[in-house]
Design a protein around this motif. Structure first.
Motif, PDB file in Angstrom:
ATOM      1  N   UNK A 211      40.135  21.645  30.842  1.00 21.77           N
ATOM      2  CA  UNK A 211      39.577  22.959  31.155  1.00 21.77           C
ATOM      3  C   UNK A 211      38.518  22.862  32.246  1.00 21.77           C
ATOM      4  N   UNK A 212      37.618  21.890  32.142  1.00 20.30           N
ATOM      5  CA  UNK A 212      36.573  21.735  33.155  1.00 20.30           C
ATOM      6  C   UNK A 212      37.151  21.304  34.495  1.00 20.30           C
ATOM      7  N   UNK A 213      38.166  20.455  34.454  1.00 15.05           N
ATOM      8  CA  UNK A 213      38.797  20.025  35.701  1.00 15.05           C
ATOM      9  C   UNK A 213      39.439  21.217  36.412  1.00 15.05           C
ATOM     10  N   UNK A 214      40.144  22.035  35.662  1.00 12.37           N
ATOM     11  CA  UNK A 214      40.797  23.190  36.265  1.00 12.37           C
ATOM     12  C   UNK A 214      39.771  24.173  36.815  1.00 12.37           C
ATOM     13  N   UNK A 215      38.710  24.417  36.059  1.00  7.31           N
ATOM     14  CA  UNK A 215      37.668  25.326  36.532  1.00  7.31           C
ATOM     15  C   UNK A 215      36.999  24.783  37.785  1.00  7.31           C
ATOM     16  N   UNK A 216      36.756  23.477  37.816  1.00  6.11           N
ATOM     17  CA  UNK A 216      36.163  22.863  39.002  1.00  6.11           C
ATOM     18  C   UNK A 216      37.058  22.975  40.219  1.00  6.11           C
ATOM     19  N   UNK A 217      38.364  22.802  40.016  1.00  6.25           N
ATOM     20  CA  UNK A 217      39.315  22.935  41.128  1.00  6.25           C
ATOM     21  C   UNK A 217      39.313  24.359  41.665  1.00  6.25           C
ATOM     22  N   UNK A 218      39.285  25.335  40.770  1.00  9.44           N
ATOM     23  CA  UNK A 218      39.289  26.738  41.194  1.00  9.44           C
ATOM     24  C   UNK A 218      38.040  27.069  42.022  1.00  9.44           C
TER      25      UNK A 218
END
Length: 337
Positions: A211-218
């Motif tokens: 979840x944090x990785x995806x949010x960081x990518x966004x």
């Protein structure tokens, strides 16, 4: 005594309801046993957008499994078996099947939605859908971005797919970006459809938590693409879309651009503001080089106009002193006489 009668009436009502249900069910079963399926209606959602599946593909798949209902008795058609068979198709996300009283079977299929096609250096070729799952390729040519370079399936599912999924939600970037290239150090390059250049956005943020990785990518992508949009709007719109061959957004507060000319040095462009166009140091050079026109110092050389002060020098009292000296000379001559 009244309580006993009430219980009797309730029991009779229950028995009557059970009888009616049994009679209706038996009647329908009798009809189903005699009716055969004369029509199969197949509906595929997003058929015009994706195009991976057609009604003919669904029919052929069910025929191979001997589950296609046309010509079979309605009573022998198993909607659950048809759904399970269709869900095994790698391009099917969901399937629903039901029968109607007019001996028609309805089949509704939802396709999986790919967001990127991966063609890695190791020769692998596959799609990744909006759920970050791998899909096989097909004969259909889709208008999707292609990811190339040093890509493993793990990196494609955890980094490339979320990035492309986020870009697909933006109308501008879903139409503008046609290729994503991953360098050996995981630097991301974007190749646009409009403009003869490549855009470097740096490395995607890494995190062990999904979840944090995806949010960081966004967030990372929003920042880079917002800067790129401003540069497109206020920079390239004036300088020209084909002026630069490489645009580097890796560093904050500046954009490093390389020209197509081999002898052209990199341009360092300040972050463009929305209200004023971006200017590069290369673009400023011409104005700086034009200063020699002022530095030719024709004005300074024209200072002879200031050197014309000899006119002012003519007014010096030298002539007056000469006149006084000339006036003083006769006086001593008179004394001699």
């Amino acid at each position: 005594m009244r309580i006993g009668q009430r219980h009797i009436f309730i029991a009779l009502d229950v028995l009557l309801a059970i009888y009616l249900i049994f009679a209706i069910t038996s009647f329908n079963k009798h009809d189903d046993a005699e009716l055969t399926c004369k029509e199969v209606k197949i509906n595929i959602t997003d058929h015009h957008d994706m195009g991976f599946l057609s009604a003919q593909d669904i029919k052929v798949a069910l025929q191979r499994s001997r589950l296609y209902p046309e010509g079979q008795l309605i009573g022998s058609v198993d909607p659950r078996a048809i759904e399970d068979a269709l869900k095994k198709n790698p391009f099917v996300s969901d399937a629903q099947c039901y029968k109607t009283q007019n001996a028609t079977v309805h089949i509704s299929v939802t396709q999986r939605t790919p967001v990127v096609r991966v063609k890695s250096e190791n020769g692998e070729d596959y799609y990744i859908d909006n759920r970050d799952s791998i899909m096989p390729t097909s004969g259909y040519i889709s208008n999707l971005p292609i990811a190339t370079g040093n890509i493993t399936k793990w990196y494609a599912r955890n980094y490339v797919a979320p990035m492309c999924r986020h870009m697909s939600e933006n109308e501008l970037w879903s139409n503008q970006i046609e290729q994503v290239n991953v360098l050996p150090d995981k630097t991301i390059e974007l190749v646009p459809r409009v403009g003869d250049h490549v855009v470097n956005i740096g490395r995607l943020p890494e995190h062990n938590d999904n979840a944090r990785r995806e949010q960081g990518i966004f967030q990372f992508l929003d920042n880079k693409l917002t800067r790129l949009e401003k540069f497109y709007r206020y920079g390239l719109s004036q300088a020209g879309w084909n002026k630069y061959s490489y645009i580097n957004l890796e560093f904050d507060n500046q954009i490093i651009c390389k020209r197509h000319k081999k002898d052209g040095s990199p341009d360092i462009v300040s972050e463009p503001a929305e209200t004023q166009p971006a200017t590069s140091t290369a673009d400023k050079k011409p104005t700086a080089e034009k200063k020699p026109s002022a530095d030719k110092k024709p004005a300074a050389e024209k200072k002879p106009a200031a050197e014309k002060k000899p006119a002012a020098d003519k007014k010096k009292p030298e002539k007056k002193t000469d006149k006084k000296q000339a006036d003083k000379k006769p006086a001593p001559e008179k004394k001699k006489n």
